[in-house]
Structure formats: structure tokens, C-alpha cells
Design an enzyme around this catalytic site. Structure first.
Site: not given
Ligand code: PMP
Length: 352
Positions: A100, A168, A192
Site C-alpha cells: 500500500w 496512512d 478495519k
Molecule cells: N492502505 C492500507 C494500509 C490498506 O491496508 C489498504 C487496504 N486494505 C488500503 C490503503 C487501500 O484501501 P482501499 O481498498 O479502501 O482503497
């Protein structure tokens, strides 16, 4: 319905009280004669939901009016693009500690000069990267992913440089007490530790908001979302309501207690894996280990299948690892109890 223990990484298990209260609100919201699913985004009821949720976020983070609190749609991926669009003036620095984090980097490259200051991509993110002592280069901000959901690493100490820090925190927000004033911006998808998918918490320091790097269409512009109090477009009323219920649950339980339990849960599981000859933790460097996502592999596929079968026979779901590292991933978000982890550990210990 017999609820399973759900160790999925997200959408993840909600506290039972939160699901129950959300279900009641689907029937009827607060004697209004209509469901929360039908509740207007421009109206007193929703305004109260927004205001209470903002208040609870400020309270839990111990931050004041120098931060703006927003609810947004578009998930983490939208934030990966909006951050450089809004704040990357000359160049931005990123830490590449997982999939990510890397997606955030790739998104930023569409906007401007994007510099990766540290990375463990070459070793499939099996530990956290070492950070340079100092960085210079007129960076608008440094982006970090505090918890790497897929690999199970977590920054327990934050980098200290003299540039705005943007985090993030999707997979470890409110997993314990933290000094949130160290961040100029932080964001977290809700699915989460904070509710359900389709809703993202975004918190930005006013000082950073004043440094908007370019003119943008209103929907891409954080300052416009602030002006509209998170109701720039038809808001995700239900998602924000579920986040409010989760915030109330966190506040009642307290972050101190949540942190204590999360540490105990993670210790119990890592100890079981480390002492079992059939399994190996993906992250060997103990100080890098996440207390939220525990990743491990079995030494052979027969053992792997045994554990998966044993879990499905015992009402446990969601432990299969992400395809990029295989094996198992057990997510220990706040809604997972010590008893849930004990049940899993009993199954791990019984594998032979
Ligand atoms: N950042 C992190 C740390 C994640 O774990 C995730 C997805 N599990 C995301 C961003 C992406 O989120 P989304 O699928 O809502 O775009």
C-alpha cells in the site's frame, strides 16, 4: 445465526454491539419513522452524527481545533492521489514499506517529483526499511504507512524529520494510544478498526491545509471538503454512522485498555507460532512486528491444509494469507477478543 470468529484483514469483524445497534438503526433510526439507510445527508440527524463523530475523533486523538476532521469516500486509494494533488509543491518523500505504501508512491508519481527515501521492496517487505539519519531536498511532506497490512510490519517509532508527516493509518488507527500531534495529516479506511468499507477518516492540520499546492476541482480539494463539513456530495450516511458507533465503543472501552489487550493478543499468537516447529512468522525482526496483522507460513502444504480445515471446523474464518506471501494472515483488530485468539492458538498447538 452463529457468528464466526472473523480474522479477515478488511472488511473485518465489527464489535458485536456495533453490528447490533447498526441493525436496529436499519429498522428505524431514533424514532424518526425511517431507516438510517434512508436518512438525509443534509438534515439535523446526520449533522448530529457528523458533529459527535468529529468530537470523538478529537477526543481519542487528543488533538484540538488546529486539526480538521473529515469523512470521505473513495477509500485509501483516493487519498493516495489527493495527497500529492493537494500538497506536493516541488517534491515529496515516501517510505516504501509495503504494497500500500508502494501504491501511494505510484499514485504520487502521476502528480510530481516523488522520492522514495527507504524501501524493503527487494526483500518482499519482510522487515521495515532503515531510515536515513537526515533528509533534505525541499520536500513538501513525508508519507509513511504506519502498519503494513499485507506483511505484518508496524512502525512502533516514527521518523523525526523537519517536514510535515502524513500517515496512512488504515490498519492500526486506534489500536492503542499514540501521539497524534506528531502528524500533520493522517487517514484511515474504516473497514478495519473503524467501521465498514466506503468510508475514510481524514484528519489534517489547518497549517497544512493552508499550503494547497495548486488549484483543483472542488471534489479533489481538501479545503472544499472542510468548507462543506464532509457533505460536499451525498454522504455515506450509514458508513459514517457505523464509524460513530465504533468510535463510541472505543471511547467506552478506552484506548489504554484496547492497547493492553492488543499487545496481549499479539504476544499470545506470536509466541505460539515462534515455539511451534511447523510454522514460521513472516517477520523475524521482533521490533518490526505488527500487533494488528500476524503473518506466518507452514513448513509444508499438508500442515497448511490441516490448520485451514481445523479452523473451518471450529467456526473460524479469514486466516488465509494474502496471495503475495501465502500462508496465513491473522488480523487482530480491536473487535477480536483474547478468547478468540486463545481458540485459534489451541488449534495451532494441536497441529502435528
Ligand atoms: N492502505 C492500507 C494500509 C490498506 O491496508 C489498504 C487496504 N486494505 C488500503 C490503503 C487501500 O484501501 P482501499 O481498498 O479502501 O482503497
Amino acid at each position: 445465526m452463529k457468528r464466526k470468529i472473523n480474522f479477515n484483514a478488511g472488511p473485518a469483524m465489527l464489535p458485536a454491539e456495533v453490528s447490533q445497534e447498526a441493525a436496529l438503526a436499519i429498522e428505524e433510526y431514533k424514532n424518526t419513522g425511517i431507516s438510517i439507510l434512508e436518512t438525509q445527508h443534509r438534515g439535523k440527524d446526520f449533522e448530529e452524527i457528523i458533529e459527535e463523530s468529529k468530537h470523538l475523533v478529537r477526543l481519542l486523538c487528543n488533538i484540538g481545533d488546529d486539526y480538521e476532521v473529515l469523512w470521505m469516500q473513495g477509500g485509501g486509494r483516493l487519498q493516495f492521489s489527493l495527497i500529492p494533488m493537494n500538497f506536493l509543491l516541488h517534491r515529496a518523500a515516501y517510505i516504501d514499506s509495503g504494497h500500500w505504501a508502494n501504491q501511494a508512491i505510484e499514485s504520487s508519481k502521476f502528480v510530481g517529483d516523488t522520492v522514495t527515501i527507504a524501501s524493503t521492496r527487494a526483500i518482499n517487505y519482510s522487515q521495515l526499511p532503515e531510515l536515513p539519519k537526515a533528509i533534505d531536498g525541499n520536500f513538501s511532506y513525508l508519507h509513511i504507512t504506519t502498519n503494513n497490512t499485507i506483511y505484518g510490519t508496524q512502525w512502533h517509532e516514527l521518523p523525526k524529520y523537519d517536514i510535515p508527516l502524513i500517515a496512512d493509518m488504515s490498519s492500526d488507527i486506534f489500536s492503542g494510544k499514540r501521539d497524534y500531534t506528531l502528524f500533520d495529516m493522517f487517514y484511515a479506511v474504516a473497514q478495519k478498526n473503524l467501521g465498514i468499507a466506503g468510508n475514510t477518516l481524514v484528519v489534517i492540520k489547518k497549517e497544512l491545509l493552508q499550503r494547497q499546492a495548486r488549484e483543483l476541482a472542488p471534489i479533489f480539494c481538501y479545503n472544499n471538503h472542510v468548507l462543506e463539513n464532509s457533505i460536499l456530495n451525498t454522504a455515506n450516511v450509514f458508513g459514517i454512522y457505523v464509524s460513530l458507533l465504533t468510535l463510541r465503543w472505543i471511547n467506552k472501552k478506552t484506548l489504554v485498555q484496547i492497547e493492553k489487550e492488543n499487545n496481549q493478543k499479539a504476544k499470545l499468537l506470536y509466541d505460539a507460532i515462534d515455539t511451534n516447529p511447523h510454522f514460521k512468522a513472516y517477520i523475524q525482526e521482533k521490533s518490526d512486528r505488527s500487533i494488528m496483522n500476524v503473518c506466518f507460513t507452514a513448513h509444508d502444504t499438508l500442515i497448511e491444509e490441516k490448520l485451514l480445515d481445523s479452523c473451518s471446523d471450529n467456526n473460524i474464518t479469514g486466516i488465509k494469507g494474502h496471495r503475495s506471501i501465502g500462508g496465513f494472515r491473522v488480523s487482530l483488530y480491536n473487535a477480536i477478543t483474547m478468547n478468540d485468539v486463545k481458540k485459534l492458538v489451541t488449534l495451532i498447538n494441536s497441529i502435528n
